[in-house]
Motif scaffolding. Structure first.
Motif, PDB file in Angstrom:
ATOM      1  N   LEU A 139       0.851  -1.239   0.029  1.00 17.69           N
ATOM      2  CA  LEU A 139      -0.083  -0.120  -0.011  1.00 17.69           C
ATOM      3  C   LEU A 139       0.884   1.357   0.014  1.00 17.69           C
ATOM      4  O   LEU A 139       1.862   1.125   0.968  1.00 17.69           O
ATOM      5  CB  LEU A 139      -0.981  -0.017   1.291  1.00 17.69           C
TER       6      LEU A 139
ATOM      7  N   ARG B  94       3.923  -8.414   2.364  1.00 12.62           N
ATOM      8  CA  ARG B  94       3.401  -9.027   3.610  1.00 12.62           C
ATOM      9  C   ARG B  94       3.361 -10.620   3.584  1.00 12.62           C
ATOM     10  O   ARG B  94       3.522 -11.113   2.596  1.00 12.62           O
ATOM     11  CB  ARG B  94       1.831  -8.657   3.824  1.00 12.62           C
ATOM     12  N   ALA B  95       3.276 -10.963   4.949  1.00 14.09           N
ATOM     13  CA  ALA B  95       3.333 -12.598   4.908  1.00 14.09           C
ATOM     14  C   ALA B  95       2.378 -13.146   4.448  1.00 14.09           C
ATOM     15  O   ALA B  95       2.449 -14.183   3.583  1.00 14.09           O
ATOM     16  CB  ALA B  95       3.329 -12.697   6.376  1.00 14.09           C
TER      17      ALA B  95
ATOM     18  N   ASN C 147      12.877 -10.310   4.064  1.00 16.20           N
ATOM     19  CA  ASN C 147      12.235 -10.025   5.599  1.00 16.20           C
ATOM     20  C   ASN C 147      10.778  -9.613   5.650  1.00 16.20           C
ATOM     21  O   ASN C 147       9.938  -9.915   6.503  1.00 16.20           O
ATOM     22  CB  ASN C 147      12.924  -8.998   6.218  1.00 16.20           C
ATOM     23  N   HIS C 148      10.362  -9.384   4.333  1.00 18.97           N
ATOM     24  CA  HIS C 148       8.812  -9.086   4.445  1.00 18.97           C
ATOM     25  C   HIS C 148       7.776 -10.314   4.106  1.00 18.97           C
ATOM     26  O   HIS C 148       6.847 -10.436   4.281  1.00 18.97           O
ATOM     27  CB  HIS C 148       8.511  -7.809   3.213  1.00 18.97           C
ATOM     28  N   ASP C 149       8.658 -11.288   3.380  1.00 17.64           N
ATOM     29  CA  ASP C 149       7.791 -12.523   2.982  1.00 17.64           C
ATOM     30  C   ASP C 149       7.932 -13.427   4.016  1.00 17.64           C
ATOM     31  O   ASP C 149       8.563 -13.449   5.119  1.00 17.64           O
ATOM     32  CB  ASP C 149       8.609 -13.273   1.809  1.00 17.64           C
ATOM     33  N   SER C 150       6.871 -14.350   3.966  1.00 15.96           N
ATOM     34  CA  SER C 150       6.768 -15.593   4.951  1.00 15.96           C
ATOM     35  C   SER C 150       7.410 -16.573   4.235  1.00 15.96           C
ATOM     36  O   SER C 150       6.875 -17.327   3.268  1.00 15.96           O
ATOM     37  CB  SER C 150       5.104 -15.807   5.168  1.00 15.96           C
ATOM     38  N   PRO C 151       8.682 -17.189   4.794  1.00 17.16           N
ATOM     39  CA  PRO C 151       9.543 -18.330   4.118  1.00 17.16           C
ATOM     40  C   PRO C 151       8.742 -19.277   3.629  1.00 17.16           C
ATOM     41  O   PRO C 151       8.828 -19.732   2.661  1.00 17.16           O
ATOM     42  CB  PRO C 151      10.547 -18.320   4.985  1.00 17.16           C
TER      43      PRO C 151
ATOM     44  N   ARG D 140      11.718  -1.867   6.260  1.00 14.67           N
ATOM     45  CA  ARG D 140      11.433  -2.026   7.400  1.00 14.67           C
ATOM     46  C   ARG D 140      12.834  -2.250   8.371  1.00 14.67           C
ATOM     47  O   ARG D 140      13.453  -3.281   7.780  1.00 14.67           O
ATOM     48  CB  ARG D 140      10.658  -3.388   7.391  1.00 14.67           C
ATOM     49  N   THR D 141      12.917  -1.745   9.459  1.00 17.15           N
ATOM     50  CA  THR D 141      14.097  -2.163  10.367  1.00 17.15           C
ATOM     51  C   THR D 141      14.073  -3.585  10.756  1.00 17.15           C
ATOM     52  O   THR D 141      13.180  -4.174  11.097  1.00 17.15           O
ATOM     53  CB  THR D 141      13.916  -1.434  11.817  1.00 17.15           C
TER      54      THR D 141
ATOM     55  N   GLU E   8      -2.197  -1.484   7.570  1.00 18.68           N
ATOM     56  CA  GLU E   8      -0.616  -1.687   7.605  1.00 18.68           C
ATOM     57  C   GLU E   8       0.014  -0.550   7.730  1.00 18.68           C
ATOM     58  O   GLU E   8       1.232  -0.614   8.509  1.00 18.68           O
ATOM     59  CB  GLU E   8      -0.268  -2.517   6.436  1.00 18.68           C
ATOM     60  N   GLU E   9      -0.357   0.497   6.823  1.00 17.96           N
ATOM     61  CA  GLU E   9       0.637   1.493   6.900  1.00 17.96           C
ATOM     62  C   GLU E   9       0.433   2.243   8.154  1.00 17.96           C
ATOM     63  O   GLU E   9       1.634   2.612   8.819  1.00 17.96           O
ATOM     64  CB  GLU E   9       0.131   2.704   5.977  1.00 17.96           C
TER      65      GLU E   9
ATOM     66  N   ASP F 219       6.831   2.425  14.315  1.00 24.99           N
ATOM     67  CA  ASP F 219       7.853   3.368  14.196  1.00 24.99           C
ATOM     68  C   ASP F 219       7.857   4.459  15.429  1.00 24.99           C
ATOM     69  O   ASP F 219       9.137   4.473  16.187  1.00 24.99           O
ATOM     70  CB  ASP F 219       7.920   4.261  12.874  1.00 24.99           C
TER      71      ASP F 219
ATOM     72  N   MET G 243       9.241   2.654  18.489  1.00 22.59           N
ATOM     73  CA  MET G 243      10.779   2.295  18.395  1.00 22.59           C
ATOM     74  C   MET G 243      11.505   3.308  18.761  1.00 22.59           C
ATOM     75  O   MET G 243      12.279   3.115  19.737  1.00 22.59           O
ATOM     76  CB  MET G 243      10.865   1.618  16.838  1.00 22.59           C
TER      77      MET G 243
ATOM     78  N   GLU H 157       0.866  -9.545  12.564  1.00 25.32           N
ATOM     79  CA  GLU H 157       2.094  -8.952  11.836  1.00 25.32           C
ATOM     80  C   GLU H 157       3.003  -8.312  12.790  1.00 25.32           C
ATOM     81  O   GLU H 157       4.215  -8.256  12.392  1.00 25.32           O
ATOM     82  CB  GLU H 157       1.243  -7.741  11.202  1.00 25.32           C
TER      83      GLU H 157
ATOM     84  N   ARG I 252       5.840 -10.647  13.683  1.00 25.09           N
ATOM     85  CA  ARG I 252       7.007 -10.881  12.906  1.00 25.09           C
ATOM     86  C   ARG I 252       7.822  -9.823  12.891  1.00 25.09           C
ATOM     87  O   ARG I 252       9.066  -9.702  12.713  1.00 25.09           O
ATOM     88  CB  ARG I 252       6.436 -10.972  11.305  1.00 25.09           C
ATOM     89  N   ARG I 253       7.275  -8.720  13.221  1.00 24.19           N
ATOM     90  CA  ARG I 253       8.142  -7.389  13.186  1.00 24.19           C
ATOM     91  C   ARG I 253       8.925  -6.943  14.406  1.00 24.19           C
ATOM     92  O   ARG I 253       9.878  -6.533  14.416  1.00 24.19           O
ATOM     93  CB  ARG I 253       7.329  -6.121  12.922  1.00 24.19           C
TER      94      ARG I 253
END
Lengths: 384, 1029
Positions: free
Chosen positions: A14, A52-53, A84-88, A189-190, B976-977, B984, B987, B1004, B1007-1008
């Motif tokens: 998005l 996204r995952a 890092n954004h994908d779901s492996p 993304r961090t 999501e945004e 952020d 953090m 979500e 994961r982050r």
């Protein structure tokens, strides 16, 4: 051997509330044409295929379409890793089945990293796709206990790659990481809260080429052959000045690389326009299409009425407005910090002035003091 | 405040003991508390809040509710929370109210809510107790943290959905929250104090005015001013003056009246004295008269006195005479009595003598001798009787012995019979079994055969069934085949038809090209009499092909059906054969149903088994037979012995009987009976004794009677003597008395008796006479004196004097009263008028003060154009500061779009305001109420506001650094945004060095955020553990 290095597609992303799937499709079409035109021998996608995952169905459909056209339509093998954004696990679905058709997707990290063996007229070229994995996952996969940082993890995986010094093959590694010294944009993304996610560039020194993903700006990372190709599109206004595209890499018999940047033209550009409201409304700045994705920096200093709707009338895809300088509204009550340090009497005086427009008279002041004194006595009695 | 370690035991859904070590997290970490709904994520915050304050984070679950149902009753619910304030580490240990097992004995006891606060040293050991008990710990925590529970909840632990209240509430709600946070109650108290003071002043003033009115009204009334007359102070004073003058006049009148009264009083006194003297004289004369009247009586009494004096000395003589007479009487009586006694004694002596003669007669003596002889005889018989008794005893014993032996003999015989019977029975059984054994083999054979037959019958039945199935299948296959054939035929025909049509069409096509005169391509003729006409639809090649295909298919189907049919037929034949074969083997058993055969087989098998069992018992039986034979022999021997015993006993019996007969002959018949001798002996002895005693008694009685008689006679004689003496004395005494009477002047004894008086009476009479004389003398003296006293006086008119005196006194009193009243009135009124003056002064002062304070109070309360009260004024400034900080964050989070501002113009003049929140939207340039933000935007705004509030509170709370903040849920409403932006922000907080804890189930986030507190729910409670990279 000629291969095309791309990464960070972020399908399903998005952008200020808008799905970019159409724009991504537009650009991916160009990629397919490029592959065909340049007669590439392979396509490397270094991670973050999805944003996204669990991506939206449109994104999945797009990826399915693109991969089918490339692997089945053009017959070009594709080597892709999870970012890092994908779901492996989800990305890696069916990888063993697809491998036969030339689609090599590496999702979860494994104890023995996979090797994709291709060849050209000069000999074998071995590709080592290392997916993104955080140190915990790598610890579990490798069964090694002492991996703390992303750097440790990646080096451990690199060590496990099947490479003999004298096998006469050229080695290309794919990785998704933040190499120290790299330049991030706003849209990555961090990787780790606490930020010890950097990886040293020397880890990739032994390979003939390192196809990296994660940073969205195309750049070198420590050496000429260690490259980020950048993201497919501009994913934040911070990237407005970057050139987006892919890298076409020719690997000769000795393993030296000749790297060419090829730009991809987006459907809607992402730009920042600047000026006063009036000027911007009159005409769009040079070189800008009115329906680009825009950030408007308004230089007006006074208050503006409904700038968003006015500008949107001219620029339908205006995403955001920034104000450069604005006059702060007059503070009517003065600094609060000051208030609480004043004495009760002075504070009341300030209040009285505020609400009646005149300060306390002497008699009023005395009466007030008496009341305050009584209150103080009462408080002392209560606490004693 | 920085959390170090949290221990939860049996708390919320955690059944066991969970220990969370926050030091495992890296500094400034953002960590996620993750787990499914209801697993216990919010409980972690609850535990922290509860540990510190004894209340949970939402204030919805009470401490008593926090004990989990899944915990072991022996596990105590408790929370231990270690936290650092600056350098010092504290520990709070809290146990909620719960039931726990008693330490001694069974059952549960109630554990009360308890808490303790410790200070820890560097090793983490408790070094000091800072507070003990729920109240003191609460106070100590509030003191150290500078936050109470509401503040803590607003600022450190942002609970589920609650911190929006700061954003969306109205001014009043916000005022309360901010007041608690910043501790501005002080200003509210000032407001209230002013208001109270103003209202109390007003009340005082009103009361004072009322009193004034009342007092002046009363005074006017007292002064006689009419209701509508002037009431002011000067007129009142004038009236008072007039009153005073009236008073002076009244005083003079009073004096005059008093003097007149004094004079009349004196006159009255003199008159009274004279009247008294006249009265005295009258009384004295009366007394004298009375005494004279009593004189006659007194004379009589004097006479009486004189005679009594004369009779006194004669008394002793009289009494002597009387006494002698009595003595004489007594002696006479005694004589008479004794005479009677003598006669009686004589009679009894005679009687006794006769009785003795009787007892000692010849008859009696003879009897006595006979009895003695009998006794002797009986004694001699004794030994023989004894031997007889012995012989009888021996007989009895022999009889018993005989009986016993006979019984034993009978028993032995019965035993023998029993054993014999058993032996015979065993032998019979043994023979039986041996016979049956012979038939064992035959039975075996039968059983096997029956089983085999049954099995065969079963398989035959199965084969029958198979045959039926095969028949059906075969029929079906035949059917199918027939159908396929038909189908094939049809397809074939269709194809042929189509081909034909096509061919025909070919012909038609050719025919179409025919032209008259041109040769026909087929035969070459130039004439075409009847070309083929176009007919209906020509099947295309495709059609033909299709039909061909169909035909091929049908053919294939037909072949398949054929094959199937053949197969089925084969199967049918096989099944039939099988069935027939089996039927043959079965032979004659074939018709019998398999069930019956099976039953037969079972019966045979059972029988066989039974037989075998029995044969097995043979050896045992043989053994038993031997034993029984042995026992029989034994029993017979015993029986014989008993017989011998019986014979011996019988003999003894006979011997004893003979002995008895002999002995009996030696004893007389009447004594043969046992015990007869003894009885006879006793009777005789008793009789003898009796006779002896009778004799003795008679002798004694006779002697006694004689003595009595002699005594009686002696007594009589002396009594007669006494009588004679007494008679002489009596006569002497009487003579003496008579002489004395005569010399004293008494005519006879009667006259003497009359004159005698007791000494007391005499004394009395004397007294009376004396008194009368004295009294008479006194009375006469008094009369003389009284006469002297009234010589010069006149009788006064007392009534008149009294009246005059009374009148004068009355008049004096009236005047005095009148004066007193007037005087009192005047004085009272003077005081009142002074009071009134004082009140007027006070009233004026109060008025002034009220004006001042009232104005201040009104302003402080919010009675001003801006509707802003004093406290809210202070809060507004604080709120501005908070909003400033909040907007900075919100601008970042909303990409420059929103900022929060405070509304300064009151929307509604009637309602209190000053703390309304608006949000300024940069895109439209307009401001709108904060409550209009959407869910996600509102969450971000509320988050920014909460964090800003925390910052500002910290600034003002004197430097207590909030090193940790926890946020419970709310992320689910973000896209999501927005989620990215919120993360952020969090953090960034972490980068300041703060520990930020986020509770959410949003995957979500999982994961982050790589530092996590994973909460897992299980059937026996939840578990929580840190997962760090």
């Amino acid at each position: 051997m000629r291969f095309v290095h791309t990464s960070d597609w972020h399908l399903g992303r998005l952008f200020h509330g808008l799905h970019l799937t159409e724009d991504q499709a537009f650009v991916l079409d160009q990629l397919v044409e490029l592959l065909d035109e340049r007669q590439a021998d392979a396509l490397l996608v270094a991670g973050d295929l999805y944003d996204r995952a669990v991506p939206p169905p449109d994104a999945v459909r797009l990826l399915d379409d693109v991969l089918e056209r490339i692997t089945l339509g053009l017959g070009i093998p594709v080597i892709a890793i999870a970012g890092n954004h994908d779901s492996p696990e989800r990305i890696g679905f069916g990888s063993r089945l697809f491998a036969g058709q030339g689609l090599h997707v590496v999702g979860p990290a494994t104890a023995v990293p996979r090797t994709v063996r291709l060849a050209d007229e000069h000999g074998p070229v071995h590709f080592h796709p290392l997916p993104y994995a955080d140190p915990t996952e790598v610890r579990v996969a490798l069964g090694a206990e002492d991996l703390r940082t992303h750097d440790d993890a990646l080096r451990a995986l690199i060590n496990r790659c099947e490479r003999d010094a004298d096998d006469g093959a050229r080695h290309v590694v794919l990785a998704h990481a933040f190499v120290a010294g790299g330049e991030p944009s706003e849209s990555e993304r961090t990787l780790s809260v606490g930020g010890a996610a950097n990886v040293g560039a020397d880890a990739f020194a032994d390979f003939h080429y390192a196809a990296l993903g994660h940073l969205h700006a195309p750049q070198r990372a420590g050496a000429e052959h260690i490259r980020y190709c950048g993201s497919l599109l501009k994913y934040s206004f911070n990237e407005a000045t970057q050139r987006k595209g892919v890298l076409v890499v020719d690997l000769d018999a000795e393993g030296a690389c000749h790297i060419e940047e090829v730009a991809l033209r987006p459907k809607h550009d992402v730009r920042i326009i600047e000026g006063t409201l009036a000027t911007l409304l009159e005409r769009p700045p040079d070189g800008a299409a009115a329906d680009d994705y825009l950030l408007a920096r308004l230089t007006d200093t006074q208050a503006l009425y409904d700038p968003m709707s006015k500008l949107r009338a001219v620029y339908p895809n205006l995403m955001q407005i920034e104000r450069m300088a604005r006059a702060t509204p007059a503070a009517t009550t003065g600094s609060a910090a000051g208030h609480l340090t004043k004495s009760d009497h002075d504070l009341f005086d300030a209040f009285f002035q505020e609400v009646t427009g005149a300060p306390l008279e002497t008699e009023q002041g005395e009466a007030l003091d008496e009341v305050l004194h009584d209150l103080e006595l009462r408080r002392r009695e209560a606490t004693s | 405040m920085r959390p170090i370690r949290l221990v939860m035991q049996a708390f919320g859904p955690y059944a066991g003991r969970e220990e969370l070590d926050f030091t495992a997290l890296p500094d400034g970490a953002l960590f996620l508390v993750h787990g499914p709904t209801g697993a216990g994520k919010t409980t972690v915050l609850d535990a922290i809040c509860y540990g510190l304050y004894g209340e949970t984070s939402g204030a919805e679950r009470g401490g008593g509710d926090m004990r989990t149902d899944l915990a072991d009753p022996a596990t105590l619910t408790e929370v231990i929370f270690d936290f650092a304030l600056g350098e010092r580490v504290h520990r709070v240990h809290r146990i909620p109210e719960q039931e726990r097992p008693k330490k001694r004995g069974d059952g549960l006891t109630r554990q009360a809510h308890d808490a303790t606060l410790y200070l820890l040293d560097e090793d983490g050991e408790e070094s000091d107790v800072l507070a003990r008990g729920v109240g003191p710990v609460h106070a100590a925590v509030v003191e150290r943290l500078r936050f109470k529970e509401h503040q803590f909840r607003q600022v450190v632990v942002l609970p589920q959905g609650r911190f929006r209240s700061l954003l969306t509430g109205d001014s009043k709600a916000r005022e309360e929250i901010l007041e608690t946070l910043f501790g501005t109650e002080h200003y509210r108290r000032i407001e209230r104090m002013l208001r109270e003071r103003a209202s109390s002043l007003l009340n005082e003033l009103k009361a004072l005015r009322a009193r004034e009115d009342q007092a002046s009204g009363d005074a006017a009334h007292d002064l006689g001013i009419p209701a509508d007359g002037p009431r002011d102070l000067p007129s009142l004073r004038a009236a008072w003056q007039r009153l005073d003058e009236r008073g002076a006049k009244a005083k003079d009148l009073k004096e005059a009246a008093r003097k007149a009264a004094e004079r009349t009083s004196l006159g009255l006194q003199a008159g009274r004295a004279a009247a008294e003297k006249f009265e005295e004289l009258q009384q004295a004369e009366l007394a004298v008269e009375q005494l004279a009247a009593a004189g006659a009586q007194v004379a009589a009494q004097t006479q009486e006195l004189e005679t009594a004096r004369r009779a006194a000395p004669l008394e002793p003589l009289a009494s002597a005479a009387r006494k002698a007479g009595l003595h004489l009487q007594r002696a006479a009586t005694q004589v008479a009595e004794l005479t009677a006694t003598v006669h009686a004694a004589e009679k009894s002596a005679t009687q006794a003598r006769a009785a003795l003669a009787d007892a000692d007669s010849e008859e009696a003596r003879a009897r006595r001798a006979a009895v003695a002889k009998r006794v002797h005889e009986l004694d001699d018989m004794a030994p023989q009787i004894a031997t007889l008794t012995a012989a009888r005893k021996a007989l009895a014993e022999a009889t018993t012995g005989h009986e016993r032996r006979a019984a034993r003999h009978q028993d032995a015989q019965r035993a023998v019979e029993v054993v014999r019977a058993e032996h015979e029975a065993a032998q019979a059984t043994f023979h039986e079994i041996r016979e049956q054994a012979a038939g064992l083999d035959a039975a075996r054979h039968t059983s096997k055969e029956a089983a085999l037959v049954a099995e065969r019958a079963a398989s035959l039945a199965r084969a029958e069934a198979g045959l039926q199935d095969a028949t059906a299948a075969s029929a079906q296959a035949t059917d199918t085949h027939a159908r396929a054939e038909q189908h094939m035929t049809a397809a074939d025909e269709a194809l042929r038809a189509a081909i034909h049509l096509r061919d025909a069409a070919r012909a038609q096509r050719l025919a179409a090209t025919l032209r008259a005169g041109e040769p026909c391509p087929v035969c070459g003729s130039t004439e075409h009499p009847s070309p083929a006409a176009a007919t209906e639809d020509v099947p295309t090649d495709a059609d033909i092909e299709r039909r061909e295909q169909e035909r091929t298919k049908a053919q294939g189907a037909l072949r398949a059906a054929e094959a199937l049919r053949v197969e089925m037929a084969k199967a049918l034949a096989a099944a039939q054969e099988k069935r027939d074969g089996l039927s043959r083997t079965l032979g004659e058993h074939a018709p019998t149903p398999p069930a019956a055969l099976a039953k037969t087989a079972r019966t045979a098998a059972e029988r066989l088994a039974d037989l075998e069992r029995r044969c097995a018992t043979v050896p045992a039986l043989e053994q038993r037979l031997d034993e029984l034979a042995r026992r029989t022999a034994e029993a017979e021997a015993v029986a014989k012995q008993c017989e011998g015993d019986v014979a011996a006993a019988k003999q003894l019996l006979e011997t004893s009987a003979a002995t008895i007969a002999v002995r009996e002959e030696a004893v007389p018949e009447d004594l043969r009976a046992p015990g007869a001798l003894d009885t006879a002996l006793e009777t005789s002895r008793a009789e003898s004794r009796q006779l002896e005693e009778a004799l003795l008694a008679a002798r004694k009685a006779s002697d006694a009677a004689r003595e009595a008689h002699v005594e009686a006679r002696t007594a009589l004689t002396s009594a007669q003597e006494q009588e004679r003496k007494r008679r002489a004395e009596s006569e002497e005494a009487a003579g003496a008395f008579r002489g004395a009477c005569d010399s004293a002047g008494f005519a006879d004894a009667a006259a003497f008796a009359d004159a005698v008086r007791t000494p007391e009476v005499v004394a009395q009479l004397d007294a009376v006479v004396q008194t009368h004389a004295r009294q008479t003398a006194d009375a006469e003296g008094r009369r003389e004196r009284a006469r002297t006293a009234v010589t010069d006086l006149e009788s006064p008119d007392l009534p008149q004097l009294e009246q005059a005196n009374a009148d004068a006194a009355e008049a004096a009193r009236k005047q005095a009263d009148a004066y007193a009243r007037i005087d009192a009135d005047a004085r009272r009124l003077a005081a009142r008028l002074d009071d009134l003056e004082g009140m007027a002064q006070q009233s004026a002062e109060l008025d002034g003060t009220y004006g001042l304070i009232g104005g201040l109070a009104a302003a402080a309360r919010g009675d001003n154009p801006q509707r802003l009260s004093f406290q809210r004024f202070v809060l507004a400034a604080l709120l501005d500061e908070v909003l400033d900080v909040a907007s900075t964050r919100l601008v970042e989070m909303s990409s420059g779009r929103y900022r929060l501002v405070r509304r300064t113009v009151p929307a509604d003049q009637r309602r209190a305001s000053g703390l309304e929140l608006d949000v300024h939207d940069d895109w439209s340039g307009r401001t709108r109420p904060a409550a209009t933000l959407s869910g996600g935007e509102g969450f971000l705004a509320a988050l920014a506001l909460a964090l800003a509030t925390a910052d500002v509170v910290q600034r003002h709370a004197g430097g207590i650094r909030l090193d940790a903040v926890f946020i419970d849920e709310g992320f689910g409403s973000l896209d999501e945004e927005a989620l990215d932006r919120a993360i952020d922000v969090l953090m960034a907080l972490g980068r300041d060095g703060r520990l930020v804890g986020v509770i959410s189930h949003v995957s979500e986030l999982r994961r982050r955020i790589d530092c996590r507190l994973e909460v897992t729910a299980g059937r026996s409670g939840s578990r929580a553990r840190f997962v760090t990279p």
